[in-house]
Scaffold this active site. Structure first.
Site, mmCIF file in Angstrom:
data_model
loop_
_atom_site.group_PDB
_atom_site.id
_atom_site.type_symbol
_atom_site.label_atom_id
_atom_site.label_comp_id
_atom_site.label_asym_id
_atom_site.label_seq_id
_atom_site.Cartn_x
_atom_site.Cartn_y
_atom_site.Cartn_z
ATOM 1 N N LYS A 154 0.747 -1.029 0.011
ATOM 2 C CA LYS A 154 0.134 -0.103 -0.149
ATOM 3 C C LYS A 154 1.011 0.890 0.272
ATOM 4 C CE LYS A 154 -3.387 2.197 2.796
ATOM 5 N NZ LYS A 154 -4.440 2.368 3.931
ATOM 6 N N ASP B 166 -2.855 9.990 3.739
ATOM 7 C CA ASP B 166 -4.652 9.555 4.056
ATOM 8 C C ASP B 166 -5.411 10.759 4.781
ATOM 9 O OD1 ASP B 166 -6.851 8.313 3.975
ATOM 10 O OD2 ASP B 166 -5.957 7.106 5.701
ATOM 11 N N LYS C 87 -10.527 12.175 8.113
ATOM 12 C CA LYS C 87 -10.331 11.788 9.846
ATOM 13 C C LYS C 87 -10.507 13.240 11.169
ATOM 14 C CE LYS C 87 -7.150 8.288 8.264
ATOM 15 N NZ LYS C 87 -7.671 7.088 9.136
ATOM 16 N N ASP D 39 1.243 6.004 5.507
ATOM 17 C CA ASP D 39 0.368 4.648 5.242
ATOM 18 C C ASP D 39 1.122 4.334 3.744
ATOM 19 O OD1 ASP D 39 -2.166 3.415 5.397
ATOM 20 O OD2 ASP D 39 -3.305 5.428 4.472
ATOM 21 N N ASP E 150 -12.651 6.763 3.642
ATOM 22 C CA ASP E 150 -11.571 6.746 4.081
ATOM 23 C C ASP E 150 -10.864 4.953 4.365
ATOM 24 O OD1 ASP E 150 -9.081 7.437 5.866
ATOM 25 O OD2 ASP E 150 -10.296 7.674 7.763
ATOM 26 N N GLU F 191 -9.883 3.547 2.091
ATOM 27 C CA GLU F 191 -9.391 3.430 -0.009
ATOM 28 C C GLU F 191 -7.742 2.001 0.127
ATOM 29 O OE1 GLU F 191 -8.204 4.696 3.192
ATOM 30 O OE2 GLU F 191 -5.720 5.002 2.700
ATOM 31 N N ARG G 155 -7.889 -0.479 0.398
ATOM 32 C CA ARG G 155 -8.102 -2.033 0.032
ATOM 33 C C ARG G 155 -8.361 -1.271 -1.291
ATOM 34 N NH1 ARG G 155 -12.483 -2.500 4.937
ATOM 35 N NH2 ARG G 155 -10.835 -1.315 5.436
#
Ligand code: BES
Ligand code: ZN
Ligand code: ZN
Length: 483
Positions: free
Chosen positions: A253, A258, A265, A276, A335, A337, A339
């Site tokens: 990833k 993020d 968030k 991230d 959020d 994201e 996946r």
């Protein structure tokens, strides 16, 4: 750091600091008299990571002797040795020491130990301070000699492997620690390109247009809220005479920041979401090590790099996107994201012919709720690959815990509007995230490693600086090497 292997005379070697291991419990009969007094008085106990710095030790030319506790002999594995080496380096550099000789003999002196000390020495010397401009000279160890009794071919190659893994860990940590204004998705791709130059790896970056052409709607949906264009990084290692039945795909990833997107968030702690992309950085580092160590199998590393932002063009909760696999996804929370970008990268890996997949991702806060910051969560669709992964991780000293990804978790992802939705319910969030990924791996053996709790250290440890840990890079490399 100049890292060397040698067999110097320990008494006569001139160095800032000579590191000697002392185990817990059994005082060795041959122990030097001065050391014995420390031991008998209880000032040195040999406990793991106990460091005692002595000046002017009789019988040694070294300016200092560092007695490093190695714990109970039966517990002294390569993971412990890696920590002792990195702990010793961190301890000594804080004292202004520049040159170190680390003595490895007795029971501890096997090839795994040699590799572990080499990796640990490099990992311990790393600091997250590249952007500090202060005048004080940086505290760092300049030369580290690993002293062994015998320099056999096996010892040499173990040393080389440990060194290559240590260097790769530090490359990965350099990338992860970069702030998100500097490490954009394109900058991340540039770092990967730089790494592959002259390495023998093939390298390609898919840009937004190419991703559109291919139909990577899930990845592009995440990227569309940011002014920073996305990049899908592809690094391939194809050795001559590779076993044709195996083509390992490593997917990481690469969310360079993020914010959560429209499902934004909370402000507190949001700055941490610069890590991230740690899974992606581990894949880039692992590919550097793999190119140098030359395992017998083909390995492809893929990093979907994007920034998750809430712009006016950002995707909305309720959007339905079509992934590269053809499956449609209802995006209920922007959020979730990771996946979304991973499954397009996974499908791409399958299109490139990968026969086995391992992905690493800072995927869910829920994995840290379940496991804390010690073990990464491992989800698998195949027991054989899982066993290989767990063994690779054990040798790397990277703790992993097997988590469930049963079909029941898939139930949480049902929606009437599309083939699947991108979030599950309130409970078992790491498991429903894994179930989402699994949906896109087909029959291909797959392992997913959630490193949200382990890829970053909030507080420094005696053996590791604050910041990125590089996990699970060591496991990636061991998996490829020991396949
Ligand atoms: N990047 C986060 C997960 C994360 C959390 C990484 C904490 C490191 C530390 C991920 O993209 C995310 O936001 N996941 C959500 C999923 C939820 C919306 C279903 C989460 O964990 O809250
Ligand atoms: Zn997120
Ligand atoms: Zn994320």
């Amino acid at each position: 750091m100049d890292l060397r292997l040698g067999r110097p005379d320990l008494a006569g070697v001139e160095t800032d600091a000579l590191v000697l291991l002392e185990s817990e419990g059994s005082r060795r009969p041959e122990l030097d008299k001065t050391l014995a007094a420390y031991y008998d008085s209880g000032e040195i106990s040999g406990k793991l990571l106990e460091f005692t710095l002595l000046h002017g030790m009789a019988g040694y030319k070294a300016r200092r002797v560092l007695v490093a506790g190695s714990g109970k002999p039966e517990k002294l594995d390569s993971a412990a040795l890696r920590r002792i080496a990195s702990g010793a380096v961190r301890f000594l550099k804080s004292k202004g020491v520049k040159s170190v000789v680390f003595a490895l003999d007795g029971a501890a002196a096997n090839t795994a130990a040699v590799a572990a000390v080499a990796t640990g020495a490099l990992a311990g010397n790393w600091e997250p301070d590249r952007l500090k401009t202060g005048k004080e000279p940086k505290k760092t160890i300049e030369s580290f000699e690993l002293a062994v009794r015998e320099v056999s071919a096996d010892v040499k190659s173990a040393f080389e492997r440990g060194k290559v893994i240590g260097e790769a860990l530090n490359l990965s940590r350099d990338i992860s620690v970069e702030p998100p204004n500097l490490l954009t998705p394109v900058a991340m791709a540039d770092r990967a390109r730089e790494m592959t130059k002259g390495s023998g790896l093939s390298f390609e970056v898919l840009d937004r247009d190419r991703m559109k052409q291919l139909g990577m709607g899930a990845l592009l949906g995440v990227a569309q809220g940011s002014a920073e264009p996305p990049a899908l990084i592809v690094m391939q290692y194809k050795p001559e005479g590779a076993a044709p039945a195996v083509h390992l795909g490593l997917v990481g990833k690469g969310v360079t920041f993020d914010t959560g997107g429209i499902s934004i968030k909370p402000a507190e702690g949001m700055e941490k979401m610069k890590y991230d992309m740690a899974g992606g950085a581990a894949v880039i580092g692992a590919m550097q090590a793999i190119a140098k160590l030359k395992p017998k199998i083909a390995v492809t590393g893929i990093v979907p790099a994007v920034e998750n932002m809430p712009g006016s063009k950002a995707q909305r909760p309720g959007d339905i996107v079509t992934s590269l696999s053809g499956k449609t996804i209802e995006v209920l929370n922007t959020d979730a994201e990771g996946r979304l970008i991973l499954i397009d990268a996974i499908t791409y890996a399958l299109q490139l012919g990968c026969t086995h997949l391992v992905d690493a991702a800072t995927l869910t806060g829920a994995i840290a709720v379940a496991l804390g910051f010690t073990s990464s969560g491992v989800f698998a669709s195949d027991d054989t690959l899982l066993a290989k992964w767990m063994s690779a991780a054990k040798d790397a000293g990277e703790k992993m815990w097997h988590m469930p990804v049963d079909d029941e978790y898939r139930e949480q992802l049902k929606t009437v509007y599309a083939d699947i939705q991108n979030i599950g319910g309130r409970w078992g969030g790491a498991c429903s995230a894994a179930a989402f990924l699994k949906e896109f791996t087909g029959e291909t053996p797959w392992v997913h490693v959630d490193v949200a709790g382990t890829a970053w250290l909030d507080d420094e440890k005696p053996f590791l600086a604050k910041g990125p840990t590089g996990i699970p890079l060591g496991s990636f490399v061991n998996l490829a090497m020991d396949w």
